[in-house]
Design a protein around this motif. Structure first.
Motif, PDB file in Angstrom:
ATOM      1  N   GLN A  67       0.744  -1.222  -0.185  1.00 24.68           N
ATOM      2  CA  GLN A  67       0.080  -0.047   0.018  1.00 24.68           C
ATOM      3  C   GLN A  67       0.787   1.227  -0.124  1.00 24.68           C
ATOM      4  OE1 GLN A  67      -2.513  -0.960   3.573  1.00 24.68           O
ATOM      5  NE2 GLN A  67      -4.382  -0.975   2.125  1.00 24.68           N
ATOM      6  N   ASP A  68       1.882   1.242   0.903  1.00 23.85           N
ATOM      7  CA  ASP A  68       2.733   2.411   1.089  1.00 23.85           C
ATOM      8  C   ASP A  68       3.431   2.676  -0.421  1.00 23.85           C
ATOM      9  OD1 ASP A  68       4.525   4.475   2.801  1.00 23.85           O
ATOM     10  OD2 ASP A  68       5.822   3.086   1.477  1.00 23.85           O
ATOM     11  N   PRO A 121      -8.209   2.000   4.045  1.00 26.51           N
ATOM     12  CA  PRO A 121      -7.232   3.142   4.145  1.00 26.51           C
ATOM     13  C   PRO A 121      -7.524   4.327   4.502  1.00 26.51           C
ATOM     14  CG  PRO A 121      -7.436   2.457   1.869  1.00 26.51           C
ATOM     15  CD  PRO A 121      -8.292   1.792   2.611  1.00 26.51           C
ATOM     16  N   GLU A 122      -6.575   5.197   5.130  1.00 29.45           N
ATOM     17  CA  GLU A 122      -6.912   6.542   5.511  1.00 29.45           C
ATOM     18  C   GLU A 122      -6.728   7.490   4.283  1.00 29.45           C
ATOM     19  OE1 GLU A 122      -4.804   7.772   8.881  1.00 29.45           O
ATOM     20  OE2 GLU A 122      -5.429   6.334  10.092  1.00 29.45           O
ATOM     21  N   LYS A 123      -5.945   7.087   3.357  1.00 22.57           N
ATOM     22  CA  LYS A 123      -5.438   7.752   2.207  1.00 22.57           C
ATOM     23  C   LYS A 123      -5.509   6.935   1.160  1.00 22.57           C
ATOM     24  CE  LYS A 123      -1.766   9.630   0.815  1.00 22.57           C
ATOM     25  NZ  LYS A 123      -0.623   9.923   0.888  1.00 22.57           N
ATOM     26  N   LEU A 150       6.749   3.154   6.204  1.00 22.54           N
ATOM     27  CA  LEU A 150       5.451   3.619   6.531  1.00 22.54           C
ATOM     28  C   LEU A 150       6.072   5.075   7.431  1.00 22.54           C
ATOM     29  CD1 LEU A 150       3.127   1.036   7.684  1.00 22.54           C
ATOM     30  CD2 LEU A 150       2.844   2.589   5.681  1.00 22.54           C
ATOM     31  N   LYS A 200      -2.304   5.348   2.300  1.00 25.62           N
ATOM     32  CA  LYS A 200      -2.172   5.386   3.592  1.00 25.62           C
ATOM     33  C   LYS A 200      -2.797   4.329   4.436  1.00 25.62           C
ATOM     34  CE  LYS A 200      -1.641   8.717   7.601  1.00 25.62           C
ATOM     35  NZ  LYS A 200      -1.727   9.949   8.275  1.00 25.62           N
TER      36      LYS A 200
END
Length: 409
Positions: A62-63, A359-361, A119, A68
């Motif tokens: 993901q990163d 995810p947050e972003k 991260l 995020k």
């Protein structure tokens, strides 16, 4: 390098009374019901043997694509760490101190380091974990799957990647016997001219799944972890040459992988013990790892055919297998410059995100799309209304669209 829940690693771990479930195989125990699984964990399968592993790969992938992860997903991973600094494969109750009998897992630990280092904001956890890895380094400079176990190419390779991700110089990390990780890694390299020429074996007396350990070692020979981009073209091509350095051995390992993939574009895996079908099956995970290794080595032409095979065949495998499989494909796409959001027609990023907490972003291009939607004619923004009113009032016969130029994805 997806180190590497191969059948060989599974067998080796069983000897040490701990098993590691391959990313491409079902867990050997019944899957618990969904409510029993931690809310921050990726995947729905039994996490006993791969919880930390699959979580680390999911977060790292993901990163890599600009997503995020959810805070609770990161918290779940950091909460798996034991007081010593090491990580087990999985512990169900993170509120309790780690049981002294719970085996710690060098592979899961090294994967966690790479994810948390990428991260950011986890310096203390990363430092403590690296300290633990150094403390369990074997005399020969390498690492075994569990502390005290004989060194193997897979474990040594992923720890090298973890050290590099944490800002360490792997060749400066020496054992009490004065050996470096590269000293150990070289002992697993096969010479040119014989069987499996140029490959890296799991252990000398236990070769294991050779493509698996070779893909891992090729990255480690370059001092790289799981996330790579295409390297400078390897001028030596795919010729195996006598190697006295780890870089030379890494080249030979990549040459071995290129030859293994040349005919069909994919690797095969033997049937699991007790399987009714004796035929070999396509090995999606190790093929993806081999693509990463070839690309990092600068053998990008040799990586094209297996990449195309993955794009055609692997998305269905990822949907069936779960987060670690999605992550492997995302990392293969990243290494080759392919689009993980359009990988053989599949959106690997969305697929991966769907296996865990939201995810947050979103990924960068998703955010661009949202910004564009908010500002163009698909939304009734202020300037659209003002423009339309102006056009109507002067009878100009046209409307201002308010659309900005299309942004390149």
């Amino acid at each position: 390098m997806t180190v590497r829940r191969s059948a060989a690693l599974l067998a080796a771990s069983a000897v040490l009374c701990v098993a590691a479930a391959p990313a491409s195989f079902a867990a050997p125990t019944p899957t618990p019901s969904a409510p029993a699984l931690p809310a921050g964990l990726y995947g729905k399968g039994d996490p006993t043997y791969d919880g930390v592993w699959r979580q680390s790969l999911a977060l790292l992938a993901q990163d890599t694509v600009g997503v995020k992860p959810a805070a609770k997903a990161v918290d779940w991973l950091t909460g798996q760490q034991c007081d010593s600094g090491g990580f087990p494969s999985y512990r169900a109750d993170a509120a309790k101190a780690c049981d002294a009998k719970l085996p710690l897992d060098s592979n899961a630990t090294a994967a966690a380091v790479q994810a948390l280092a990428a991260l950011g904001g986890q310096d203390a956890t990363v430092k403590k974990t690296v300290g633990w890895l150094k403390s369990v380094q074997n005399e020969d400079g390498g690492w075994g799957y569990n502390p005290g176990g004989a060194s193997d190419a897979n474990s040594t390779s992923i720890v090298i990647g973890a050290l590099a991700a944490a800002g360490e110089k792997p060749d400066a990390v020496k054992s009490k016997g004065g050996k470096t990780p590269y000293d150990s890694l070289l002992t697993f390299a096969k010479p040119c001219g014989g069987k499996d020429a140029g490959a890296f074996v799991y252990q000398q007396k236990s070769p294991g799944m050779i493509a698996d350990s070779t893909a891992a070692a090729v990255l480690a020979a370059q001092g790289k972890g799981l996330v790579v981009t295409a390297g400078t073209k390897d001028a030596k091509g795919t010729v195996c040459e006598k190697a006295t350095t780890v870089e030379g051995a890494g080249h030979n390992g990549a040459a071995y992988l290129a030859a293994a993939l040349a005919k069909t574009g994919h690797l095969n895996t033997p049937p699991m013990p007790g399987a009714t079908d004796p035929a070999e099956k396509p090995d999606f995970g190790n093929t993806a790892d081999a693509v990463v290794a070839l690309s990092a080595q600068g053998l990008t032409d040799e990586a094209k055919k297996p990449l195309e095979w993955l794009q055609k065949n692997a998305p269905a495998w990822a949907r069936e297998t779960g987060p670690a499989a999605y992550a492997q494909l995302v990392l293969a796409a990243h290494a080759t410059g392919a689009d993980p959001k359009s990988f053989g027609g599949a959106d690997l990023v969305s697929g991966l995100n769907a296996t865990g907490p939201a995810p947050e972003k979103p990924a960068a291009d998703e955010k661009k799309d949202k910004d564009k939607k908010d500002s163009d004619g698909s939304g009734m923004g202020l300037w659209w209304i003002v423009g339309a009113f102006f056009a109507a009032s002067v009878g100009a016969g046209f409307l201002l669209s308010g659309r900005r130029k299309n942004r390149q994805r």
